[in-house]
Every structure is written in structure tokens, then in C-alpha cells.
Design an enzyme around this catalytic site. Structure first.
Site, PDB file in Angstrom:
ATOM      1  N   HIS B 499     -23.753  39.972   7.601  1.00 60.63           N
ATOM      2  CA  HIS B 499     -22.139  39.302   7.763  1.00 60.63           C
ATOM      3  C   HIS B 499     -22.229  37.876   8.185  1.00 60.63           C
ATOM      4  CE1 HIS B 499     -20.597  43.528   8.428  1.00 60.63           C
ATOM      5  NE2 HIS B 499     -21.219  43.670   6.990  1.00 60.63           N
TER       6      HIS B 499
HETATM    7  C1  LIG Z   1     -27.368  46.465   3.557  1.00 58.76           C
HETATM    8  C2  LIG Z   1     -26.078  45.741   3.533  1.00 58.76           C
HETATM    9  C3  LIG Z   1     -24.917  46.548   3.692  1.00 58.76           C
HETATM   10  C4  LIG Z   1     -23.574  45.713   3.697  1.00 58.76           C
HETATM   11  N1  LIG Z   1     -22.437  46.695   3.935  1.00 58.76           N
HETATM   12  C5  LIG Z   1     -21.178  46.115   3.927  1.00 58.76           C
HETATM   13  C6  LIG Z   1     -20.046  46.757   4.121  1.00 58.76           C
HETATM   14  O1  LIG Z   1     -19.948  47.928   4.479  1.00 58.76           O
HETATM   15  N2  LIG Z   1     -18.794  45.999   4.219  1.00 58.76           N
HETATM   16  C7  LIG Z   1     -18.815  44.943   3.821  1.00 58.76           C
HETATM   17  O2  LIG Z   1     -17.589  44.488   4.020  1.00 58.76           O
HETATM   18  N3  LIG Z   1     -19.750  44.167   3.607  1.00 58.76           N
HETATM   19  C8  LIG Z   1     -21.092  44.679   3.547  1.00 58.76           C
HETATM   20  N4  LIG Z   1     -22.089  44.150   3.250  1.00 58.76           N
HETATM   21  C9  LIG Z   1     -22.115  42.387   2.993  1.00 58.76           C
HETATM   22  C10 LIG Z   1     -21.722  42.578   1.530  1.00 58.76           C
HETATM   23  O3  LIG Z   1     -22.378  43.051   0.571  1.00 58.76           O
HETATM   24  C11 LIG Z   1     -21.273  41.060   0.960  1.00 58.76           C
HETATM   25  O4  LIG Z   1     -20.460  40.631   1.791  1.00 58.76           O
HETATM   26  C12 LIG Z   1     -20.810  40.944  -0.364  1.00 58.76           C
HETATM   27  O5  LIG Z   1     -21.637  41.893  -1.419  1.00 58.76           O
HETATM   28  C13 LIG Z   1     -20.762  39.520  -0.738  1.00 58.76           C
HETATM   29  O6  LIG Z   1     -20.329  39.323  -2.107  1.00 58.76           O
HETATM   30  P1  LIG Z   1     -20.714  38.056  -2.869  1.00 58.76           P
HETATM   31  O7  LIG Z   1     -20.472  38.114  -4.331  1.00 58.76           O
HETATM   32  O8  LIG Z   1     -19.915  36.966  -1.981  1.00 58.76           O
HETATM   33  O9  LIG Z   1     -22.163  37.561  -2.652  1.00 58.76           O
HETATM   34  P2  LIG Z   1     -23.479  38.565  -3.325  1.00 58.76           P
HETATM   35  O10 LIG Z   1     -23.229  39.956  -3.407  1.00 58.76           O
HETATM   36  O11 LIG Z   1     -24.582  37.955  -2.407  1.00 58.76           O
HETATM   37  O12 LIG Z   1     -23.607  37.963  -4.781  1.00 58.76           O
HETATM   38  C14 LIG Z   1     -24.057  36.613  -4.966  1.00 58.76           C
HETATM   39  C15 LIG Z   1     -25.113  36.597  -6.113  1.00 58.76           C
HETATM   40  O13 LIG Z   1     -25.381  35.137  -6.469  1.00 58.76           O
HETATM   41  C16 LIG Z   1     -26.659  35.234  -6.948  1.00 58.76           C
HETATM   42  N5  LIG Z   1     -27.271  34.014  -6.678  1.00 58.76           N
HETATM   43  C17 LIG Z   1     -27.816  33.357  -5.399  1.00 58.76           C
HETATM   44  N6  LIG Z   1     -28.038  32.279  -5.565  1.00 58.76           N
HETATM   45  C18 LIG Z   1     -28.143  31.834  -7.137  1.00 58.76           C
HETATM   46  C19 LIG Z   1     -28.499  31.035  -7.904  1.00 58.76           C
HETATM   47  N7  LIG Z   1     -28.975  29.728  -7.349  1.00 58.76           N
HETATM   48  N8  LIG Z   1     -28.505  31.055  -9.140  1.00 58.76           N
HETATM   49  C20 LIG Z   1     -27.936  32.171  -9.796  1.00 58.76           C
HETATM   50  N9  LIG Z   1     -27.473  33.230  -9.178  1.00 58.76           N
HETATM   51  C21 LIG Z   1     -27.731  33.210  -7.764  1.00 58.76           C
HETATM   52  C22 LIG Z   1     -27.498  36.461  -6.243  1.00 58.76           C
HETATM   53  O14 LIG Z   1     -28.628  37.041  -6.785  1.00 58.76           O
HETATM   54  C23 LIG Z   1     -26.222  37.577  -6.092  1.00 58.76           C
HETATM   55  O15 LIG Z   1     -26.337  38.172  -7.009  1.00 58.76           O
HETATM   56  C24 LIG Z   1     -23.420  44.393   3.220  1.00 58.76           C
HETATM   57  C25 LIG Z   1     -24.426  43.608   2.963  1.00 58.76           C
HETATM   58  C26 LIG Z   1     -25.775  44.458   3.006  1.00 58.76           C
HETATM   59  C27 LIG Z   1     -26.964  43.779   2.742  1.00 58.76           C
END
Ligand SMILES: Cc1cc2nc3c(=O)[nH]c(=O)nc-3n(C[C@H](O)[C@H](O)[C@H](O)COP(=O)(O)OP(=O)(O)OC[C@H]3O[C@@H](n4cnc5c(N)ncnc54)[C@H](O)[C@@H]3O)c2cc1C
Ligand code: SF4
Lengths: 243, 569
Positions: B499
Site C-alpha cells: 500500500h
Molecule cells: C500481495 C498483494 C495484495 C494486495 N491486496 C490488496 C487488497 O486486498 N486490497 C487492496 O485494496 N489492495 C491490495 N493490494 C494493492 C493493489 O494490488 C494495488 O493497489 C492495485 O492493484 C494498483 O493498481 P494500479 O493499476 O494502480 O497498479 P498496478 O496493478 O501495479 O499496475 C501497473 C501496471 O503498470 C505496469 N508498468 C509499470 N511500469 C511500466 C512501464 N515503465 N511501462 C509499461 N508498463 C509499466 C506494471 O507492470 C503493472 O502491470 C495488494 C497488492 C499486493 C501485491
């Protein structure tokens, strides 16, 4: 180490030829568990040949290294009334095979320099990958054993082995590159992984690690029992059962 | 030379929940969208043999490949920042769907208090925190965000109970009834009630019953298989971008997904973003994807890094307080107490977000007048399904290895339960993100540098919450308890939580923030930067509900900008 023991151990391993892979000779004791189970698994109840877990070494070349890691693993997770220890569970093969693979090369980790010592809060900062750390660590275990007891680690008594391991755990047997406490932590976590990882990785022989822990393994669903108040004993299942 | 591709309406860097939501909404609205994702393409077919603790939980099989890119870390400005060589404290997502594939699925809303934290704290307590803490109102209220929360909950099949009195008002009930009320959860429930608290089953983005979301995507009932967080779901029960928003976007025919594409720069000309430059990670060939609108949706770390390496916005400097990019990086504190019981329980069964909790000590639902901190923590018991390699809890005083350890770890595996907490994190002037001056990633860019330590506020909250987790575990009837010690300094090695927040914060006015409340960049109105990086502080709850809600709002802004142009505020 006396020449005689050395020769007999090597001779023994050589004599068993291809079967050497199944034998874990530690201080001259043959660990029947893993070897026997592995042999059994190659045949079903009708004596038909099935695909069994043919274990073998992929990383350690010198048997003394393999025996040292086997004996250290066994002290960390010993055979007792609850069931088999690390050797019978084939943990040494798990460790060996993993060190030969990506895990041993820290393949998915950042390994580029420059290297600085760093603070404990910054994590491991060494230049060595795990396979190097293990080989250095094993050499250091034998060095410590010889300094203290004038024998290689596998030939020590259990309590002598524990003494040596405690020196490592306390970080007092530093060798180049990493602290012995760090190596000990790495070893301990690798042993536990070998006890409990799915048997497809060559440890956790016959799922005995899971059976001891009353853990059902890689089941597909617990929907039927999720609300049960009574503890459910479920026969364990491996990913191999899904092939 | 980089190959220049055909221009599209919208391009996103990263395809997790944030990038997926933006893609689905924009494509539905008729815009052409390209999604660039650095990791592998993956989906249900890849999760059929996923029940492998060693591969996925211990060795992070679905997560960021640090041999390509990591961050550097130091506790304070006087230290040399060094690379995080192995994942530990937080587990960065990589691959289609990002962390949304392997999250737990606890889907929460933040509290009304969070959005107006500065105003409300000062009103009730005066100047409680020193001026080194950079708390601020978000520029948007809970009520304004409510419809977007509602939308994200419906898309992700949230199963929950409406029985929590300590929450913002909901316009609608949860889409699905809560997950199973198990004997283990009931143990916590009775204990919490005996302590005059208000337990409720946690909201989960995991279908408790068969469900079809408003976009027509189908989710199946959870099997409580116990390989959930850190794993992909092989039943399509846990909502993830790959079984919700990404197929929705693809269905329109206006979305093109490109995996193995690592974005390295936001291109710009005359005060506008013109597209993204990226590298095919398999061939190492370079491409330019021109677009009318550029969206960064690459999570906290790379959203900040891509702005920094592209020279967009002013880097925050803790010595002068100038600049906004990289400031207000926050995390959470994670106190926990483990209890050891007599009876064996079915701890191996569970789901990532199957749990029960209380908010009696969260946000401002309790009086802080005589306490030396603000905000609080969700205290909960999660029945995720215990797995054997990493669960070896033994009562205090047991040796760490050998026969006694073996005996105790075997005996207690099915007899121990943990009550844990996630405590809010307040921004501090010394905690920030910037570029590293030494280490580089596989594409030659500097690594992102994190300067972070726990503050007095964190330590005080940690002690307070630990006394509560201990009281609950004792009330649950534990024979013995052991609590996680308060760590003075933040340590990047042991797992705590993924987080991470801040660095590209939002606000009502340009001076103190990077983006407005539509995640539109203040300096470049066709650039949107969306994710938990927008949070000015972190709450005592999981972030993704709020990330999803802000992403829907951002998509609405992009569509509006697409037709009218200009600043959205
Ligand atoms: C084990 C675990 C458990 C979790 N449990 C919870 C939960 O129960 N509840 C909750 O609210 N949250 C939880 N979280 C957090 C939650 O997963 C994230 O807040 C959420 O998935 C974020 O979404 P996002 O799209 O912002 O980022 P991400 O899911 O990180 O997606 C970002 C994407 O961008 C890609 N990327 C990064 N840099 C580049 C680049 N330079 N070029 C191209 N692509 C790139 C990455 O590969 C990734 O696929 C958990 C996280 C983990 C790891
Ligand atoms: S516990 Fe439920 S949601 Fe989680 S992976 Fe298993 S079936 Fe899917």
C-alpha cells in the site's frame, strides 16, 4: 578427515552407480526414506512402471559439500517422533536442484553493482548470488568444524553440529562477503521450503512434510468445508496429481 | 532509431486496474486506445496450476522482475540509497492486470475524514501534528467520490455486509452478500463484541455468488481455495483487471493491448504530451506511440519516475520545501498479534479477502485528544488460507530451529491465528521520491529513489494499535500471544504491505499538488497520471477501492477533455 572414511564414503557412492542420486550418505548412514520412497514411486501396486521422482544432483559436484548441506538441514529439521527429518524428506535434493536453477542465480533480482555494505534496513547488498553463498557457507561450516573438533561437519556428533550451527546463527563465523547469520537464515528458509514445497520440486518426499503438518496441499476447493467448526483431515494432493 | 507508430486517441503506460478502467471507459466512449504493458500477457489459462507456494508466494512468480528494474532505498537523506535487490516489504506488480491479478481483494472506501483530514483534524484538535507533517485536504470530498466507488464495487463484484457503522454513507448496498461467515471469523467477532467494538465481515472483490457485472463480465463463486493473495484466481472469482475491465475494453474493438512494452519516456512538445516512447522488452527495439491524450497508469513508483525522467513538473526538495513531484510518499504501519490456541482449526481454507474487522480505532471514530497521533487502523482477522512454507509461528521462547522448533511449528500450524492491522500513514517532509544518482534499470534509466522512515506519529500509532490487537487475541481465548515488535526504522526486507502511496498527489489548486482531482497534470492538460500516487496521505484501509474510484473519475475527465479540451477544473 581421516583418509579411510573419505575413501569408504566415496567408494560407497561410486559403487552404487546411477543409484547414487537416491542415496544421502551422511556420516555413513543411508537415509532409507527418500531412497525407498523414490524407488517405490517408480512402480505402482501391480509392479507396473510409472513415472517416479528420479532425484539427482544438478549443482553440488563434491559429495562432501552435499553431505554437509544434508547434515546441516537435518539438524535444522531433524527426524523425530512426529516423522521424517530433512534428509528423508529429500530436502538436500530440493536445495541442490534450486541452486542449479534461477533461484541459485538470483535470476529475478537486481544484481548490478556498485556494491556497498549498507544498513540492515536496506537488505542484502552482496555481489554473490545464492549458489556462491551456499558454497562459501558450506566451506565455512567445515572450516569451523575442523577448527573446533578436527573433523568435517558431517562427521561431528549431533551436539557438535548444533554448536557449529549456533556460531553461524549468532553471526560469529564471518566469511567473506556475507555474515554467517545471513547464510544461516538463508539455509533455514531453504530447508523449510524443501520440507513444505510441492513435491514437484523434489523435496517434501511423498508429501510427508504436509502430512506431518496436517496440511492438505494443492487442493482445488474448500467450499464444502469452509464453515465447518471441526478440523477436517484431508488427504493431501500435489500439483503432480493434476498432470 | 525509434519506429513511429500510427497516432491514437489515448495511450496508457501500464495495464492494471487503473490502466484497465481508463481503457474500458474511453474505448466504450468511442476513443481509440492503446495499452502498453511491460510484463507478460496472462489470463485464466495461466492459472490452472497456480497452487504453488514456492513459485508464486515465496519467489514472487507473478511480480516485478527486479533484474530489469527496482528502486533504491534509504531511511534518510544522510544515507547512501541502495537497490532493493529482492522484493520484500512491498510486492510490485508486473504483467497484464498488474497487482490486481494477485491482490487479496479487500475492497474498501476511504473515510469522509480522509478527504478533509486537515480541516477536520484542526477543527477538532487544533494543530496536533507539527508542521513537518504535510497533511492536506484532497480537494474532493467523500460525497463527490461516492458514485465512483459505487461504480467500481459493481464492476468488481464486491461481496460485503452493510453492518459497519463507522463508514461514509453508501447510496447502494454491496452488489453481493458477504463471503462465508466461518468459525474462525466468529471467534474474532465475539471477542470484538465483548470489547464493545463493532465487527463486520470485510468487503471483498470476490464473488460470493454467481455474478454478472454491468459491463457483462461474469464472475463465479469463490471456492475458498487458500491460494489467493500472491496468486491468480483459477475460477474467475476474484475480480482482477484481466476478468473485468480489460475484456470490456477489448470487446469494443477500439482497444489494442501490447504486452512486453516498457515505457521509458513521455514525449512532449509545446506544453503538451505527444506520446510515449517504449522498448519492446523481448527484442529491445524502440517505438514511439503518438497519442492525443497520454495516461500514466504504471503504479506509484513508475508514475513518479516517468514524470521525473521526462522532465515534467518540479522535483520536490525537502531542504527547501519547493517542488511537488515526489512529495507526500506514504506507506502504512502493520502491527499484528498472533495467538496460540488448543484446538485445531481449518486454517488452510480461506480467501484473500475473507475476513472480519473493526474500525472502532480507525480514522477519527475515537477521541484523539489525549493521544499523540491522529487517524488509526483497520484491525482485522484474515482467513486467507495458511500455507506451510511461510507459516511457522511458534510461541515466544521456542528455539528458531531444531527438534523443539519442528515440534512447535507442526503443533501450532493449525492452532494459531493472527489479528493484524493496517495503520494510516501521514506525509512527512523527509519522506519522498526522487531519481537515484547511481543505479540504472535495464533500459538505462535511473532507478527511482525512495527516502522513507517511520515517524513519531507512526510509532505512537503502532504502540496504541498493538495494545488493541493483543486485547482482541486474548479475548479470543488464546493460551499465549506474541506481538510484532515496534520497529524504530522502516526496513525494506520483511513483507509489510503493498500500500504505497503519494509522489504524484492531487489537490484543489496547482501550488501544492501534481494533478487535479481528475488526475489531470497541472502543467500539461492532455497528460493524466492516475493511481495511489494521487493520495496526499494513506488511510488505515486498503487503497484499491479508492484507486478504482479515482480511475473512473479520471476516465470521465479524459472523455470530457477529448471533446472539449482544456483544464477540467
Ligand atoms: C500481495 C498483494 C495484495 C494486495 N491486496 C490488496 C487488497 O486486498 N486490497 C487492496 O485494496 N489492495 C491490495 N493490494 C494493492 C493493489 O494490488 C494495488 O493497489 C492495485 O492493484 C494498483 O493498481 P494500479 O493499476 O494502480 O497498479 P498496478 O496493478 O501495479 O499496475 C501497473 C501496471 O503498470 C505496469 N508498468 C509499470 N511500469 C511500466 C512501464 N515503465 N511501462 C509499461 N508498463 C509499466 C506494471 O507492470 C503493472 O502491470 C495488494 C497488492 C499486493 C501485491
Ligand atoms: S480463494 Fe476464491 S477468489 Fe481466491 S483464488 Fe481461490 S477461488 Fe479464487
Amino acid at each position: 578427515m581421516p583418509e579411510k572414511t573419505d575413501l569408504s564414503r566415496r567408494g560407497f557412492l561410486k559403487g552404487t552407480g546411477a543409484a547414487a542420486g537416491f542415496i544421502i550418505a551422511g556420516g555413513g548412514i543411508l537415509a532409507a526414506g527418500a531412497a525407498g520412497a523414490a524407488a517405490d514411486a517408480a512402480h505402482d501396486s501391480n509392479g507396473e512402471k510409472t513415472c517416479g521422482p528420479f532425484r539427482g544432483r544438478m549443482f553440488f559436484t563434491d559429495s562432501l559439500e552435499f553431505q554437509t548441506i544434508s547434515e546441516a538441514a537435518e539438524r535444522i529439521f531433524p527426524k523425530d517422533k512426529n516423522g521424517p527429518g530433512a534428509i528423508e524428506l529429500a530436502v538436500p535434493y530440493f536445495i541442490d536442484n534450486q541452486l542449479a536453477a534461477g533461484f541459485g542465480y538470483n535470476a529475478r533480482e537486481y544484481t548490478m553493482g556498485p556494491y556497498y555494505k549498507g544498513a540492515p534496513t536496506q537488505g542484502y547488498q552482496g555481489a554473490m548470488v545464492r549458489r556462491d553463498v551456499f558454497r562459501r557457507g558450506i566451506a565455512a561450516l567445515n572450516r569451523e568444524a575442523n577448527t573446533r573438533y578436527k573433523s568435517d561437519f558431517p562427521d561431528l556428533t549431533d551436539s557438535q553440529k548444533d554448536d557449529v550451527l549456533r556460531v553461524f546463527e549468532a553471526g560469529k563465523a564471518d566469511f567473506d562477503g556475507v555474515s554467517s547469520a545471513w547464510f544461516f537464515g538463508l539455509l533455514k528458509s531453504a530447508v523449510l521450503a524443501g520440507v513444505y514445497a510441492d513435491p514437484i520440486y523434489s523435496g517434501n518426499n511423498d508429501m510427508q512434510g504436509w502430512i506431518m503438518k496436517r496440511y492438505p496441499g494443492a487442493q482445488m476447493s474448500y467450499k464444502a468445508i469452509i464453515k465447518d467448526a471441526e478440523f477436517q483431515e484431508i488427504e493431501p494432493m500435489s500439483l503432480a496429481d493434476m498432470q | 532509431m525509434a519506429k513511429v507508430l500510427k497516432k491514437v486517441d489515448v495511450v496508457t503506460a501500464g495495464v492494471g486496474f487503473a490502466g484497465g478502467i481508463v481503457a474500458a471507459e474511453c474505448a466504450k466512449a468511442g476513443l481509440s486506445v492503446v495499452g502498453l504493458e511491460r510484463g507478460e500477457k496472462r489470463g485464466l489459462a495461466d492459472f490452472q496450476e497456480i497452487h504453488d507456494e514456492w513459485r508464486y508466494a515465496v519467489n514472487y512468480g507473478l511480480m516485478q522482475d527486479l533484474s530489469k528494474e527496482t528502486v533504491t532505498f534509504r531511511n534518510d537523506r544522510s544515507m547512501k540509497a541502495l537497490p532493493m535487490r529482492r522484493l520484500g516489504s512491498f510486492l510490485l506488480g508486473d504483467g497484464l492486470g498488474g497487482s490486481g491479478v494477485h491482490w487479496n481483494g479487500m475492497e474498501f472506501r476511504f473515510f469522509p475524514y480522509d478527504f478533509e483530514i486537515k480541516t477536520m483534524t484542526e477543527k477538532r484538535y487544533g494543530n496536533k501534528l507539527s508542521k513537518d507533517y504535510l497533511i492536506r485536504d484532497w480537494g474532493l470530498t467523500y460525497d463527490e467520490l461516492e458514485p465512483y466507488y459505487d461504480r467500481f464495487e459493481k464492476i468488481t463484484a464486491v461481496s460485503g455486509s452493510d453492518s459497519n457503522p463507522m463508514e461514509g454513507k453508501r447510496a447502494n448496498p454491496y452488489p453481493l452478500p458477504p463471503l462465508a461467515d466461518t468459525p474462525i471469523l466468529q471467534k474474532f467477532g465475539s471477542a470484538a463484541k465483548s470489547l464493545k467494538c463493532h465487527p463486520y465481515i470485510l468487503p471483498a472483490a470476490i464473488a460470493s455468488e454467481p455474478y454478472v457485472n454491468p459491463d457483462g463480465e461474469r464472475l463465479n463463486p469463490c471456492q475458498y481455495c487458500g491460494y489467493c493473495e500472491r496468486f491468480g484466481c483459477e475460477y474467475n472469482s476474484k475480480a482482477s483487471p484481466v476478468n473485468t475491465v480489460i475484456p470490456t475494453a477489448l470487446k469494443t474493438g477500439r482497444y489494442e493491448l501490447r504486452c512486453n512494452c516498457n515505457v521509458v519516456e513521455v514525449l512532449k512538445k509545446g506544453g503538451k504530451a505527444t506520446g510515449l516512447r517504449y522498448i519492446d522488452t523481448l527484442t529491445m527495439e524502440e517505438y514511439i506511440q503518438p497519442a492525443e491524450i497520454v495516461v500514466l497508469s504504471s503504479f506509484v513508483m513508475n508514475n513518479a519516475k516517468l514524470l521525473m525522467v521526462s522532465g515534467i513538473g518540479e522535483q520536490y526538495n525537502p531542504a527547501t520545501g519547493r517542488g511537488t513531484l515526489g512529495k507526500n510518499y506514504c506507506y502504512q504501519i502493520t502491527p499484528a498479534t498472533t495467538g496460540f490456541f488448543d484446538k485445531e482449526m481449518n486454517v488452510f481454507a480461506g480467501a484473500g479477502a475473507l475476513g472480519i474487522g473493526i474500525d472502532d480505532y480507525n480514522a477519527d471514530y475515537f477521541d484523539h485528544s489525549n493521544l499523540d497521533f491522529i487517524h488509526g487502523a483497520l484491525i482485522s482477522l484474515l482467513q486467507t488460507g495458511k500455507r506451510p512454507i511461510e507459516s511457522n509461528a511458534v510461541p515466544a521462547g521456542t528455539p528458531g530451529w531444531g527438534a523443539k522448533f519442528k515440534e512447535a511449528s507442526l503443533y501450532n500450524f493449525n492452532r494459531s491465528l493472527s489479528v493484524s492491522a493496517q495503520g494510516a500513514s501521514m506525509p512527512h517532509k523527509e519522506n519522498y521520491l526522487s531519481l537515484d544518482d547511481t543505479y540504472k534499470d535495464a533500459y538505462g534509466l535511473p532507478l527511482l529513489r525512495m527516502t522513507y522512515n517511520f515517524t513519531d506519529q507512526d510509532r505512537a500509532l503502532f504502540r496504541f494499535i498493538t495494545s488493541k490487537t493483543e486485547a482482541i487475541v486474548r479475548a479470543m481465548g488464546a493460551k499465549s500471544v506474541s506481538s510484532k515488535p515496534d520497529s524504530r526504522n522502516y526496513n525494506i526486507v520483511p513483507y509489510q504491505t503493498t500500500h504505497n502511496t503519494g509522489g504524484t498527489i492531487m489537490g484543489a489548486e496547482p501550488g501544492g499538488s501534481v494533478v487535479n482531482t481528475y488526475a489531470q497534470h497541472w502543467d500539461m492538460d492532455n497528460l493524466f497520471v492516475i493511481g495511489a500516487g494521487n493520495f496526499p496521505h494513506n488511510s488505515g484501509r486498503n487503497p484499491t477501492g479508492t484507486v478504482g474510484a479515482l480511475s473512473y473519475r479520471c476516465a470521465e475527465g479524459i472523455i470530457k477533455y477529448g471533446s472539449k479540451g482544456g483544464s477540467l477544473v
